[in-house]
Enzyme design. Structure first.
Site, PDB file in Angstrom:
ATOM      1  N   TYR A 101      36.937  -5.809  72.134  1.00  0.00           N
ATOM      2  CA  TYR A 101      37.894  -5.146  71.243  1.00  0.00           C
ATOM      3  C   TYR A 101      38.506  -6.189  70.318  1.00  0.00           C
ATOM      4  O   TYR A 101      38.955  -7.244  70.778  1.00  0.00           O
ATOM      5  CB  TYR A 101      39.008  -4.483  72.066  1.00  0.00           C
ATOM      6  CG  TYR A 101      40.144  -3.942  71.237  1.00  0.00           C
ATOM      7  CD1 TYR A 101      40.190  -2.598  70.885  1.00  0.00           C
ATOM      8  CD2 TYR A 101      41.172  -4.771  70.784  1.00  0.00           C
ATOM      9  CE1 TYR A 101      41.229  -2.102  70.107  1.00  0.00           C
ATOM     10  CE2 TYR A 101      42.205  -4.284  70.002  1.00  0.00           C
ATOM     11  CZ  TYR A 101      42.231  -2.941  69.672  1.00  0.00           C
ATOM     12  OH  TYR A 101      43.252  -2.450  68.905  1.00  0.00           O
ATOM     13  N   GLU A 190      40.454  -2.085  62.886  1.00  0.00           N
ATOM     14  CA  GLU A 190      40.185  -2.127  64.326  1.00  0.00           C
ATOM     15  C   GLU A 190      38.701  -1.946  64.594  1.00  0.00           C
ATOM     16  O   GLU A 190      38.060  -1.065  64.017  1.00  0.00           O
ATOM     17  CB  GLU A 190      40.970  -1.012  65.025  1.00  0.00           C
ATOM     18  CG  GLU A 190      40.846  -1.061  66.537  1.00  0.00           C
ATOM     19  CD  GLU A 190      41.479   0.159  67.203  1.00  0.00           C
ATOM     20  OE1 GLU A 190      42.531   0.007  67.843  1.00  0.00           O
ATOM     21  OE2 GLU A 190      40.917   1.260  67.074  1.00  0.00           O
TER      22      GLU A 190
END
Ligand code: GDP
Ligand code: MN
Length: 379
Positions: A101, A190
């Site tokens: 992530y 993101e």
């Protein structure tokens, strides 16, 4: 302004962040053609401006063009949290060895950009933050200094990346993400998941990009990406009427004036054990017109009770009460409405509501009492 995944990936590609090759499609036939052109296994991805598409059945693998057509037929028209799928992104399927992530957002309190990286990707980042915060590397970047190579190395190391080859790739991706974000004036970039292929190559498998609305005039090419049909009908209605509306998952409708009050109302309702279905911020407005609009938007969701929480500043309590009563004359609302009025001329407002004695209006004196009452009435 939120970008669709495929738009975010185009942006990533422009800044040389590795992404898979893909095509847009709006029909099952187009999906088949895209799959045939790409060759091999593909992944059919719903393009909607909301997350959790995988869990909602909006992302499916397909081994052949035939299968891609079939999966596209299943995904198109799907309702994902109120967003109906009208567009697909078909991309060459990746083999996944691991999921990481990486994100870049704004930390307003620090007045700096904030990188977050963890090798525990693929799941909700909130879960990682709660369960193993030590695995989540957080790094602030001073906008006047910019992102430094040593910071990229720190991020990789602290996030749990041991492999030197992967560290190098992550540093390059983070640096490019920072450049993309700064140049496009993004509020959020993101990548979840940022995958590692079995060959050890890092690639952005998802892209969530939000551009600062206030900066859009400087980026006409990005402004053009806005899709007027992206909003669910209710949100469009709210926008047209100048109301701030957000859909949630519970069964209590929330109407308040001012973002701060509305936010704390949500908290207090949650504290009282209830779940908001939505909220509508009528801003400074308290005229019948505005209240009718807000009630229309709120009751379009299946609400069992409504909490009407107004703190009068410039807005006067009497005016609010008259607006509410007039609104109720003009539209039929069956569910109970708990009203908490405070601030300027609150007594006058409460008196008017008491005199009107409507059976479905339940006045309460404090926010906490009002929250408890509305939770009770919602059953
Ligand atoms: P989200 O659910 O909206 O966040 O959508 P994502 O684009 O992040 O995809 C969700 C999940 O689908 C990923 O975490 C992967 O596990 C899976 N997925 C997406 N693309 C591929 C792919 O190319 N190959 C494989 N094997 N899985 C994929
Ligand atoms: Mn994702």
């Amino acid at each position: 302004m939120d970008l669709y995944e495929y738009q975010g990936k185009e942006l990533f590609r422009r800044f040389e962040i590795p992404v898979s090759e893909g095509r847009s499609a709006a029909t099952p036939e187009e999906a088949r053609a895209a799959a045939a052109e790409l060759g091999g296994q593909v992944v059919v991805k719903a393009q909607v401006l909301t997350g959790g598409r995988g869990k909602a059945g909006g992302i499916k693998l397909a081994a052949t063009p035939d299968e891609a057509e079939q999966r596209a037929g299943e995904i198109l028209g799907l309702d994902i949290r109120g967003h109906v799928v009208r567009k697909l992104w078909i991309e060459r399927a990746s083999e996944i060895a691991r999921e990481y992530y990486l994100s870049l957002t704004f930390d307003r309190s620090e007045k700096q950009s904030l990188f977050m990286f963890t090798t525990e990707g693929g799941i909700d980042i909130e879960e990682v933050a709660a369960r193993s915060p030590e695995r989540l590397a957080r790094l602030h970047v001073d906008p006047l200094v910019g992102f430094q190579p040593y910071q990229a190395r720190w991020l990789a190391f602290t996030g749990g990346l041991g492999d030197a080859n992967e560290q190098k790739q992550l540093a390059a991706i983070a640096e490019r993400l920072y450049r993309a974000s700064a140049e496009c004036e993004a509020m959020l970039c993101e990548i979840n998941p940022l995958i590692v292929t079995p060959e050890g190559e890092l690639r952005a498998l998802d892209a969530k990009v939000t551009i600062d609305d206030n900066a859009l005039y400087r980026h006409p090419d990005l402004a053009e990406l806005r899709d007027p049909e992206a909003l669910p009908p209710q949100e469009r209605l709210a926008k047209e009427r100048g109301l701030a509306y957000v859909k949630l998952d519970g069964d209590i409708g929330i109407l308040g004036n001012g973002a701060g009050l509305v936010m704390s109302t949500l908290d207090v309702v949650a504290q009282a054990g209830g779940q908001p279905a939505n909220f509508c911020d009528v801003g400074g407005g308290a005229k019948a017109e505005e209240i009718v609009s807000a009630l229309e938007v709120i009751t379009a969701d299946p609400v069992k009770a409504i909490l009407f929480n107004i703190f009068g500043g410039i807005t006067r309590g009497g005016e609010v009460a008259r607006g509410l009563l007039e609104a109720l004359d003009r539209m039929a609302i069956a569910v109970p409405i708990v009203v908490r009025l405070d601030g300027t001329e609150a007594e006058e407002g409460r008196r008017l509501l008491a005199e009107a004695a409507r059976p479905n209006i339940h006045p309460e004196a404090t926010m906490l009492d009002a929250a408890r009452r509305v939770v009770e009435l919602a059953g």
